[in-house]
Enzyme design. Sequence first.
Site, PDB file in Angstrom:
ATOM      1  CE  LYS A  14      -1.891  -1.120   4.188  1.00 46.68           C
ATOM      2  NZ  LYS A  14      -1.428  -2.965   4.174  1.00 46.68           N
ATOM      3  NE  ARG A  89      -5.000  -1.496   9.475  1.00 42.06           N
ATOM      4  CZ  ARG A  89      -3.947  -0.620   8.476  1.00 42.06           C
ATOM      5  NH1 ARG A  89      -3.840   0.764   8.277  1.00 42.06           N
ATOM      6  NH2 ARG A  89      -2.579  -1.706   8.363  1.00 42.06           N
ATOM      7  NE  ARG A 128       7.457  -2.540   6.780  1.00 39.13           N
ATOM      8  CZ  ARG A 128       6.176  -1.939   6.368  1.00 39.13           C
ATOM      9  NH1 ARG A 128       5.657  -1.359   5.411  1.00 39.13           N
ATOM     10  NH2 ARG A 128       5.387  -3.031   7.502  1.00 39.13           N
ATOM     11  NE  ARG A 134       6.139  -0.348  10.590  1.00 38.42           N
ATOM     12  CZ  ARG A 134       5.043  -0.233   9.628  1.00 38.42           C
ATOM     13  NH1 ARG A 134       5.069   0.549   8.636  1.00 38.42           N
ATOM     14  NH2 ARG A 134       3.767  -1.209   9.893  1.00 38.42           N
ATOM     15  NE  ARG A 145       1.526  -5.316  11.329  1.00 38.79           N
ATOM     16  CZ  ARG A 145       2.287  -4.171  10.488  1.00 38.79           C
ATOM     17  NH1 ARG A 145       3.659  -5.398  11.315  1.00 38.79           N
ATOM     18  NH2 ARG A 145       2.448  -4.391   9.322  1.00 38.79           N
TER      19      ARG A 145
HETATM   20  P1  B4P Z   1       3.973  -2.037   2.986  1.00 39.62           P
HETATM   21  O1  B4P Z   1       2.591  -2.656   2.129  1.00 39.62           O
HETATM   22  O2  B4P Z   1       3.828  -1.140   1.578  1.00 39.62           O
HETATM   23  O3  B4P Z   1       3.301  -1.661   4.239  1.00 39.62           O
HETATM   24  P2  B4P Z   1       1.998  -0.631   4.831  1.00 39.62           P
HETATM   25  O4  B4P Z   1       1.621   0.199   3.484  1.00 39.62           O
HETATM   26  O5  B4P Z   1       2.917  -0.025   5.768  1.00 39.62           O
HETATM   27  O6  B4P Z   1       1.601  -1.752   5.397  1.00 39.62           O
HETATM   28  P3  B4P Z   1       1.093  -1.900   6.817  1.00 39.62           P
HETATM   29  O7  B4P Z   1      -0.294  -2.322   7.113  1.00 39.62           O
HETATM   30  O8  B4P Z   1       1.927  -2.482   7.543  1.00 39.62           O
HETATM   31  O9  B4P Z   1       1.007  -0.907   8.263  1.00 39.62           O
HETATM   32  P4  B4P Z   1       0.381   0.419   8.473  1.00 39.62           P
HETATM   33  O10 B4P Z   1       1.477   1.676   8.202  1.00 39.62           O
HETATM   34  O11 B4P Z   1      -0.660   1.492   7.335  1.00 39.62           O
HETATM   35  O12 B4P Z   1       4.949  -2.699   2.077  1.00 39.62           O
HETATM   36  C1  B4P Z   1       5.094  -3.715   3.080  1.00 39.62           C
HETATM   37  C2  B4P Z   1       6.684  -4.015   2.456  1.00 39.62           C
HETATM   38  O13 B4P Z   1       6.999  -5.024   1.568  1.00 39.62           O
HETATM   39  C3  B4P Z   1       7.981  -2.217   2.080  1.00 39.62           C
HETATM   40  O14 B4P Z   1       9.188  -3.286   2.469  1.00 39.62           O
HETATM   41  C4  B4P Z   1       8.050  -3.151   0.396  1.00 39.62           C
HETATM   42  O15 B4P Z   1       9.479  -2.269   0.120  1.00 39.62           O
HETATM   43  C5  B4P Z   1       7.580  -4.299   0.477  1.00 39.62           C
HETATM   44  N1  B4P Z   1       7.075  -4.853  -0.607  1.00 39.62           N
HETATM   45  C6  B4P Z   1       6.319  -3.664  -1.751  1.00 39.62           C
HETATM   46  N2  B4P Z   1       6.029  -4.107  -3.061  1.00 39.62           N
HETATM   47  C7  B4P Z   1       6.478  -4.922  -3.446  1.00 39.62           C
HETATM   48  C8  B4P Z   1       7.398  -5.973  -3.941  1.00 39.62           C
HETATM   49  N3  B4P Z   1       6.285  -5.822  -5.631  1.00 39.62           N
HETATM   50  N4  B4P Z   1       7.737  -6.977  -4.073  1.00 39.62           N
HETATM   51  C9  B4P Z   1       8.263  -7.327  -2.884  1.00 39.62           C
HETATM   52  N5  B4P Z   1       8.757  -6.230  -1.815  1.00 39.62           N
HETATM   53  C10 B4P Z   1       7.816  -5.265  -1.876  1.00 39.62           C
HETATM   54  O16 B4P Z   1      -0.149   0.261   9.793  1.00 39.62           O
HETATM   55  C11 B4P Z   1       1.108   0.058  11.124  1.00 39.62           C
HETATM   56  C12 B4P Z   1      -0.286   0.645  11.667  1.00 39.62           C
HETATM   57  O17 B4P Z   1      -1.126   1.486  12.248  1.00 39.62           O
HETATM   58  C13 B4P Z   1      -1.046  -0.838  12.001  1.00 39.62           C
HETATM   59  O18 B4P Z   1      -1.087  -2.712  12.794  1.00 39.62           O
HETATM   60  C14 B4P Z   1      -2.364  -0.906  13.326  1.00 39.62           C
HETATM   61  O19 B4P Z   1      -1.795  -0.767  14.448  1.00 39.62           O
HETATM   62  C15 B4P Z   1      -2.125   1.378  13.118  1.00 39.62           C
HETATM   63  N6  B4P Z   1      -3.498   1.379  11.808  1.00 39.62           N
HETATM   64  C16 B4P Z   1      -3.153   1.968  10.894  1.00 39.62           C
HETATM   65  N7  B4P Z   1      -4.127   2.332  10.139  1.00 39.62           N
HETATM   66  C17 B4P Z   1      -4.904   2.381  10.737  1.00 39.62           C
HETATM   67  C18 B4P Z   1      -6.823   2.535  11.119  1.00 39.62           C
HETATM   68  N8  B4P Z   1      -6.857   3.007  10.286  1.00 39.62           N
HETATM   69  N9  B4P Z   1      -6.824   2.054  12.060  1.00 39.62           N
HETATM   70  C19 B4P Z   1      -7.006   1.649  13.152  1.00 39.62           C
HETATM   71  N10 B4P Z   1      -5.566   1.344  13.569  1.00 39.62           N
HETATM   72  C20 B4P Z   1      -4.287   1.716  12.449  1.00 39.62           C
END
Ligand code: B4P
Length: 189
Positions: A14, A89, A128, A134, A145
């Site tokens: 994402k 979410r 990552r 993190r 998660r």
């Molecule tokens: P991403 O998938 O980009 O990770 P993310 O956006 O950080 O998603 P995540 O769900 O973990 O985190 P968020 O901050 O929203 O990438 C992951 C990895 O994959 C990276 O290292 C990237 O380089 C690699 N990658 C990407 N594309 C690739 C490809 N094509 N091939 C290989 N590798 C690739 O949430 C974190 C926490 O915050 C949640 O658990 C929750 O506790 C809280 N939170 C956030 N929003 C919330 C909400 N709306 N409601 C309640 N809690 C919330």
Amino acid sequence: MLNIVIFGAPGSGKGTQSELIIKEYGLDHISTGDVLRAEIKGKTELGKIASGYIEKGQLVPDDLIIDMLAKVLDSKENSKGVIFDGFPRTIAQAKALKKMLNDRNTDVSVMLNLQVNEEELIKRLLERGKVSGRSDDNLETIKSRLDVYHKQTAPLADYYIGEKKHVEIKGIGSIEEIFRRIKEAIKNI
Ligand code: B4P
């Protein structure tokens, strides 16, 4: 306005794809994960509450997230559109988002649902974790998660199918390949 919800399991790409979408379409970016991590770093009241949930791999309560999102959205006036990354979410968050956008005479244009299998998700997040620092990129928290995702977040796909906004995107392959699929989906809105 082009308002995109980018959706998928933790690690589905994402944040990664959001960066490319912003550059291509000149959209504003709201990542609730990034906002929460900034609040934690700033040691704010919200940050202190949120860190307990994030470290356990749980969702931060809806009312806190919805208030936070409304404030951030108000700071994006005169925008060409917004990419919502990591929000909504839960169904309550999706309904709140619809109301917030409708009150501003706009709506979600499309929900892009990135499809990635569990094995690949775990691999990416552990990778990552080696560099991100993190608190939630460790195996135990990743598993929780993913569990939370399946129980509370995945059902949102049906909500957006009902709204006729849902588009599935194969999230495996190179970052550029996946971005090409996304551009194709946006062209067809
Ligand atoms: P991403 O998938 O980009 O990770 P993310 O956006 O950080 O998603 P995540 O769900 O973990 O985190 P968020 O901050 O929203 O990438 C992951 C990895 O994959 C990276 O290292 C990237 O380089 C690699 N990658 C990407 N594309 C690739 C490809 N094509 N091939 C290989 N590798 C690739 O949430 C974190 C926490 O915050 C949640 O658990 C929750 O506790 C809280 N939170 C956030 N929003 C919330 C909400 N709306 N409601 C309640 N809690 C919330």
